[in-house]
Design a protein around this motif. Structure first.
Motif: not given
Length: 223
Positions: A38-51
């Protein structure tokens, strides 16, 4: 509540049915009738790259593999952390997902696929990894809901000892493997260590402070 509306449907060569749905400004993708993302829930996907890229350190011409395009949030977060000389290969098995990102979903991720640093590899990421040696500084793996909750049977290889050894071989010295998961699967950390990764398991918020839901990210470094 406003219902989800079907935007497009497609079938992969293996017969998997994909559906893109929309409700207001949000999108979702279903695979064989099951909600995948779901496009509304994506903070952890961004964290994957950032971390992952944060732990990698400064590498001006870093080569990164993003396994799983989805809505492009992980790709966009990686591009934001990389310099002009970097390159990012996006491996996506579903041609429809690539097409939807190019034509319908670009506003979600800043049209990340149009970035000149990006190369799209349409096909099975398992085959791509098998063909590489010392090729990437980071591999960001987000193709399933976790090591046990695989979306395609062939993906189970990625989390097996042979698959993890192949990923380690595809990484350059000091490279980082980052794996997204909906659940902790604590024993999986030992599997990573068994193939000589240094491992840290992180618990992250799925959608900022607005939810109590947590996702998990392994950071495994090739020593």
């Amino acid at each position: 509540m406003t219902p989800w509306t079907l935007v497009e449907a497609a079938r992969d060569p293996d017969g998997t049915r994909l559906e893109l749905l929309r409700r207001g400004s949000h999108f979702s993708i279903r695979v064989n009738g099951k909600l995948l993302m779901n496009s509304r829930v994506h903070d952890s996907e961004e964290a994957l790259a950032e971390m992952a890229l944060g732990s990698l350190g400064a590498r001006e011409a870093a080569r990164v593999l993003v396994a799983g395009l989805g809505f492009g949030y992980t790709l966009a977060a990686a591009l934001a952390r990389l310099g002009a000389e970097a390159s990012v290969t996006v491996a996506e098995i579903a041609p429809a997902v690539i097409q939807w990102n190019r034509e319908l979903l670009g506003e979600l991720n800043g049209r990340a696929l149009e970035d000149p640093r990006v190369v799209v590899a349409t096909g099975d990421v398992c085959e791509l990894i098998r063909a590489q040696q010392d090729a990437f500084d980071a591999v960001l793996l987000d193709v399933d809901n976790g090591p046990r909750a695989v979306e395609r049977k062939s993906n189970a290889w990625l989390y097996s000892p042979p698959g993890l050894e192949a990923i380690r071989g595809a990484l350059r010295p000091g490279g980082v493997l980052a794996i997204w998961s909906a659940g902790p699967e604590v024993s999986f950390s030992e599997r990573l260590r068994a193939v000589h990764f240094s491992v840290v398991l992180h618990r992250v918020q799925s959608h900022g402070a607005r939810t109590q839901e947590r996702h998990f990210i392994w950071l495994a470094t090739k020593g």
